[in-house]
Motif scaffolding. Structure first.
Motif, PDB file in Angstrom:
ATOM      1  N   LEU A  15     -11.231 -18.281  22.985  1.00 10.69           N
ATOM      2  CA  LEU A  15      -9.926 -17.874  23.818  1.00 10.69           C
ATOM      3  C   LEU A  15      -8.916 -19.012  23.658  1.00 10.69           C
ATOM      4  CD1 LEU A  15     -11.279 -16.648  27.052  1.00 10.69           C
ATOM      5  CD2 LEU A  15     -10.178 -15.267  25.416  1.00 10.69           C
ATOM      6  N   LEU A  17      -8.758 -22.115  24.773  1.00 11.89           N
ATOM      7  CA  LEU A  17      -8.699 -23.095  25.793  1.00 11.89           C
ATOM      8  C   LEU A  17      -9.435 -24.164  25.691  1.00 11.89           C
ATOM      9  CD1 LEU A  17      -9.060 -19.942  28.501  1.00 11.89           C
ATOM     10  CD2 LEU A  17      -6.737 -21.304  27.737  1.00 11.89           C
ATOM     11  N   HIS A  31      -7.646 -20.002  39.055  1.00 12.26           N
ATOM     12  CA  HIS A  31      -7.446 -18.712  38.752  1.00 12.26           C
ATOM     13  C   HIS A  31      -8.267 -17.886  39.573  1.00 12.26           C
ATOM     14  CE1 HIS A  31      -4.405 -19.508  35.693  1.00 12.26           C
ATOM     15  NE2 HIS A  31      -5.508 -20.197  34.803  1.00 12.26           N
ATOM     16  N   ALA A  41     -10.080  -8.839  32.005  1.00 13.76           N
ATOM     17  CA  ALA A  41      -9.060  -8.770  30.973  1.00 13.76           C
ATOM     18  C   ALA A  41      -7.688  -8.412  31.488  1.00 13.76           C
ATOM     19  CB  ALA A  41      -9.750  -7.834  29.968  1.00 13.76           C
ATOM     20  N   TRP A  46      -3.854 -14.436  31.316  1.00 15.42           N
ATOM     21  CA  TRP A  46      -3.992 -14.447  30.071  1.00 15.42           C
ATOM     22  C   TRP A  46      -3.026 -14.199  28.984  1.00 15.42           C
ATOM     23  CZ3 TRP A  46      -8.552 -16.403  29.624  1.00 15.42           C
ATOM     24  CH2 TRP A  46      -9.667 -16.098  30.876  1.00 15.42           C
ATOM     25  N   THR A  47      -3.023 -14.620  27.821  1.00 16.67           N
ATOM     26  CA  THR A  47      -1.741 -14.303  26.972  1.00 16.67           C
ATOM     27  C   THR A  47      -2.392 -12.796  26.412  1.00 16.67           C
ATOM     28  OG1 THR A  47      -3.145 -15.301  24.874  1.00 16.67           O
ATOM     29  CG2 THR A  47      -1.595 -16.565  26.090  1.00 16.67           C
ATOM     30  N   SER A  49      -3.135 -11.959  23.455  1.00 13.68           N
ATOM     31  CA  SER A  49      -4.165 -11.789  22.602  1.00 13.68           C
ATOM     32  C   SER A  49      -5.445 -11.934  23.253  1.00 13.68           C
ATOM     33  CB  SER A  49      -3.899 -12.891  21.378  1.00 13.68           C
ATOM     34  OG  SER A  49      -3.942 -14.278  21.939  1.00 13.68           O
ATOM     35  N   GLN A  50      -5.629 -13.080  24.072  1.00 16.67           N
ATOM     36  CA  GLN A  50      -6.588 -13.506  25.160  1.00 16.67           C
ATOM     37  C   GLN A  50      -7.179 -12.142  25.702  1.00 16.67           C
ATOM     38  OE1 GLN A  50      -4.971 -16.652  27.258  1.00 16.67           O
ATOM     39  NE2 GLN A  50      -6.167 -18.025  26.123  1.00 16.67           N
ATOM     40  N   ALA A  51      -6.122 -11.491  26.280  1.00 14.16           N
ATOM     41  CA  ALA A  51      -6.345 -10.263  27.078  1.00 14.16           C
ATOM     42  C   ALA A  51      -6.995  -8.961  26.361  1.00 14.16           C
ATOM     43  CB  ALA A  51      -5.141  -9.732  27.911  1.00 14.16           C
ATOM     44  N   LEU A  54     -10.632 -10.113  25.363  1.00 18.24           N
ATOM     45  CA  LEU A  54     -11.617  -9.896  26.470  1.00 18.24           C
ATOM     46  C   LEU A  54     -11.761  -8.268  26.536  1.00 18.24           C
ATOM     47  CD1 LEU A  54     -10.310 -12.430  28.900  1.00 18.24           C
ATOM     48  CD2 LEU A  54     -12.405 -12.512  27.808  1.00 18.24           C
TER      49      LEU A  54
END
Length: 77
Positions: A15, A17, A31, A41, A46-47, A49-51, A54
């Motif tokens: 991710l 991170l 969080h 998700a 989340w950004t 792209s991260q969302a 997921l």
């Protein structure tokens, strides 16, 4: 076929991170808890792209799905 074995650190690295234990614990502490009914998700932190990553991993029941579930549990506690 080789079964991939991933760790929570691997998921955080995927991710983009920080993936050391202290950073993961800090992320979860900052969080949690996820609001009721919000899937991991869909969380606002989340950004895009991260969302997307997921959500795709969960919908495909892919390699990372078990760890995404674990993360969701950690964020729900």
């Amino acid at each position: 076929m080789e079964n991939a074995i991933h760790t929570l650190s691997d998921l955080f690295r995927q991710l983009g991170l920080p993936d050391d234990a202290a950073s993961i614990e800090d992320f979860i502490a900052r969080h949690r808890p996820l609001p009721p009914g919000v899937r991991v998700a869909e969380a606002s932190f989340w950004t895009p792209s991260q969302a997307q990553f997921l959500a795709e991993e969960m919908s495909d029941d892919a390699d990372w799905a078990e760890l995404v579930d674990t993360l969701a549990l950690l964020l729900s506690e």
